[in-house]
Every structure is written in C-alpha cells, then in structure tokens.
Scaffold this active site. Sequence first.
Site, PDB file in Angstrom:
ATOM      1  N   ASP A   1      14.675   2.686  21.778  1.00  0.00           N
ATOM      2  CA  ASP A   1      13.736   3.001  20.761  1.00  0.00           C
ATOM      3  C   ASP A   1      14.194   2.448  19.494  1.00  0.00           C
ATOM      4  O   ASP A   1      15.426   2.514  19.193  1.00  0.00           O
ATOM      5  CB  ASP A   1      13.190   4.346  20.935  1.00  0.00           C
ATOM      6  CG  ASP A   1      14.078   5.001  19.835  1.00  0.00           C
ATOM      7  OD1 ASP A   1      15.070   5.359  20.299  1.00  0.00           O
ATOM      8  OD2 ASP A   1      13.655   5.866  19.114  1.00  0.00           O
TER       9      ASP A   1
ATOM     10  N   ASP B   1      22.381   4.787  28.386  1.00  0.00           N
ATOM     11  CA  ASP B   1      21.685   3.365  28.038  1.00  0.00           C
ATOM     12  C   ASP B   1      22.567   2.435  27.345  1.00  0.00           C
ATOM     13  O   ASP B   1      22.747   1.552  27.636  1.00  0.00           O
ATOM     14  CB  ASP B   1      20.281   3.803  27.333  1.00  0.00           C
ATOM     15  CG  ASP B   1      20.656   4.506  26.113  1.00  0.00           C
ATOM     16  OD1 ASP B   1      22.031   5.087  25.777  1.00  0.00           O
ATOM     17  OD2 ASP B   1      19.943   5.006  25.218  1.00  0.00           O
TER      18      ASP B   1
ATOM     19  N   LYS C   1      28.418  -2.186  23.816  1.00  0.00           N
ATOM     20  CA  LYS C   1      28.590  -3.097  22.506  1.00  0.00           C
ATOM     21  C   LYS C   1      30.106  -3.330  22.319  1.00  0.00           C
ATOM     22  O   LYS C   1      30.829  -2.436  22.015  1.00  0.00           O
ATOM     23  CB  LYS C   1      28.093  -2.484  21.208  1.00  0.00           C
ATOM     24  CG  LYS C   1      26.528  -2.422  21.205  1.00  0.00           C
ATOM     25  CD  LYS C   1      25.980  -2.065  19.805  1.00  0.00           C
ATOM     26  CE  LYS C   1      24.429  -2.066  19.610  1.00  0.00           C
ATOM     27  NZ  LYS C   1      24.219  -1.243  18.633  1.00  0.00           N
TER      28      LYS C   1
ATOM     29  N   ASP D   1      28.039   2.847  22.098  1.00  0.00           N
ATOM     30  CA  ASP D   1      28.173   1.885  20.742  1.00  0.00           C
ATOM     31  C   ASP D   1      29.563   2.477  20.336  1.00  0.00           C
ATOM     32  O   ASP D   1      30.498   1.924  20.704  1.00  0.00           O
ATOM     33  CB  ASP D   1      27.189   2.420  19.953  1.00  0.00           C
ATOM     34  CG  ASP D   1      26.912   1.764  18.627  1.00  0.00           C
ATOM     35  OD1 ASP D   1      27.896   0.941  18.544  1.00  0.00           O
ATOM     36  OD2 ASP D   1      26.095   1.908  17.659  1.00  0.00           O
TER      37      ASP D   1
HETATM   38  P1  5GP Z   1      27.292   6.230  20.225  1.00  0.00           P
HETATM   39  O1  5GP Z   1      27.770   7.814  19.942  1.00  0.00           O
HETATM   40  O2  5GP Z   1      27.953   5.665  21.341  1.00  0.00           O
HETATM   41  O3  5GP Z   1      27.752   5.476  18.905  1.00  0.00           O
HETATM   42  O4  5GP Z   1      25.796   6.030  20.347  1.00  0.00           O
HETATM   43  C1  5GP Z   1      25.343   6.266  21.621  1.00  0.00           C
HETATM   44  C2  5GP Z   1      23.546   6.327  21.291  1.00  0.00           C
HETATM   45  O5  5GP Z   1      23.310   5.597  20.035  1.00  0.00           O
HETATM   46  C3  5GP Z   1      22.748   5.672  22.332  1.00  0.00           C
HETATM   47  O6  5GP Z   1      22.932   6.361  23.489  1.00  0.00           O
HETATM   48  C4  5GP Z   1      21.601   5.424  21.539  1.00  0.00           C
HETATM   49  O7  5GP Z   1      20.749   6.415  21.493  1.00  0.00           O
HETATM   50  C5  5GP Z   1      22.098   5.204  20.139  1.00  0.00           C
HETATM   51  N1  5GP Z   1      22.228   3.735  19.951  1.00  0.00           N
HETATM   52  C6  5GP Z   1      23.280   3.083  19.848  1.00  0.00           C
HETATM   53  N2  5GP Z   1      23.038   1.811  19.615  1.00  0.00           N
HETATM   54  C7  5GP Z   1      21.755   1.346  19.685  1.00  0.00           C
HETATM   55  C8  5GP Z   1      21.144   0.199  19.721  1.00  0.00           C
HETATM   56  O8  5GP Z   1      21.489  -0.881  19.664  1.00  0.00           O
HETATM   57  N3  5GP Z   1      19.371   0.515  20.069  1.00  0.00           N
HETATM   58  C9  5GP Z   1      19.284   1.623  20.217  1.00  0.00           C
HETATM   59  N4  5GP Z   1      17.916   1.608  20.371  1.00  0.00           N
HETATM   60  N5  5GP Z   1      19.841   2.852  19.996  1.00  0.00           N
HETATM   61  C10 5GP Z   1      21.282   2.721  19.894  1.00  0.00           C
END
Ligand code: 5GP
Length: 180
Positions: A159, A100, A131, A103
């Site tokens: 969510d 989805d 992002k 980040d």
């Molecule tokens: P990462 O490990 O890349 O930092 O985080 C990935 C996960 O963090 C995504 O799959 C999601 O579940 C959550 N996440 C990161 N940013 C967002 C955001 O802006 N909104 C939401 N709802 N979830 C996020």
Amino acid sequence: MTHPDIKEIILTEETLRARVAELGADISRDYAGETVLLVAVLRGAALFIADLAREITTPVELDFMAVSSYGSSTKSSGVVRILKDLDEMIEGRNVIVVEDILDTGLTLKYLLKNLASRKPKTLEVITLLNKEGKQRVPISCKYTGFLIPDEFVVGYGLDYAEKYRNLPYIGILKPSVYAD
Ligand code: 5GP
C-alpha cells in the site's frame, strides 16, 4: 488497464502468478513429507500468502502476525512493535515467514530473532520482493520472488496510505501522488 496513479508496472499479474507457482513448487520439493507453517506479516503479505499457499502441495498451515514499524510511511525506522502475535505455538515446527518486501531488513531481523527464541524446528524466510543493495542488516532469505530497484512500489498487497493493495500487479507510483 493501469491505475492513473501508477507511473510504471514493473511486475504484471501474469509474471507474479508464474513466479509464485515456481516458489510454491520449490517449497513443496524442499519440504516434501513435512507440514509447513506459513507465517505472514500483515498486511502487505496477505495476498502473497493466499496465492503461495495454493501452490504448495505438502500440508500447509497458516498463521499471521502484525507489526508496526515506526517512522514515515515510506521509510523504515527499524523500531518494531508486535500488534498481533501468532495464535499458534511454533516450537518444533517448520516455519516459513512470508514477507511482501525486504527493504532495510530491520523489521525482519527483529521478527526472526523473536521467532527463533520460540524454538521452531526450522525457520526460513520467503520474500516476494527484495530491494537490491538496500539491506542494512544481513538476512538469510531462502526464497526470493524478485529483485527490484530501490523505488517505492505498491500493488498485490502493498500500500501507500492503505491504498492500492488490490491492484493485481506491482507498480511504481507517480511522484505527484506523494506531494502533500
Ligand atoms: P524494512 O524493515 O525491511 O526496511 O521494511 C519492510 C517493510 O517496509 C515492508 O514489509 C513494507 O511494509 C514496507 N516497505 C518497504 N519498502 C516498501 C515499498 O517499496 N512499498 C511499500 N508499499 N512498502 C514498503
């Protein structure tokens, strides 16, 4: 009609639909004559994979994984635990991990390492949202839907405290919603 907790819609339903169709066409072209196994990371990517699969013209199979990332609900900790593993063996198959949102990249880095060890024929990533400038680890992501600013977004599967997943658009929450 915009949900009262949403400050701003950044991607409308129409914009999402058009971009998902383009991504499906890209995958159909790149994997022409091959079968693709789409692997969604639950639960955020559930809506995206459902729409994406219907835009791909080459044979598609679906599988799902669930992971938990420890930490607060709005920040990634990079510590990942597999809550539900794949039902299928992926050795020798064309796997595309459907995310989805990318980040920090910490969750995906862990997942890709884990999946690569199972020896798929190909292993690529598609993320609906990316992002910009936030990645703490380099991730090679073959398909990206949209680059978005570093704001916490919800809707279209994403969510906040399990709410807003069913919004048909992607939007930024009003700050008052976070106030505990
Ligand atoms: P990462 O490990 O890349 O930092 O985080 C990935 C996960 O963090 C995504 O799959 C999601 O579940 C959550 N996440 C990161 N940013 C967002 C955001 O802006 N909104 C939401 N709802 N979830 C996020």
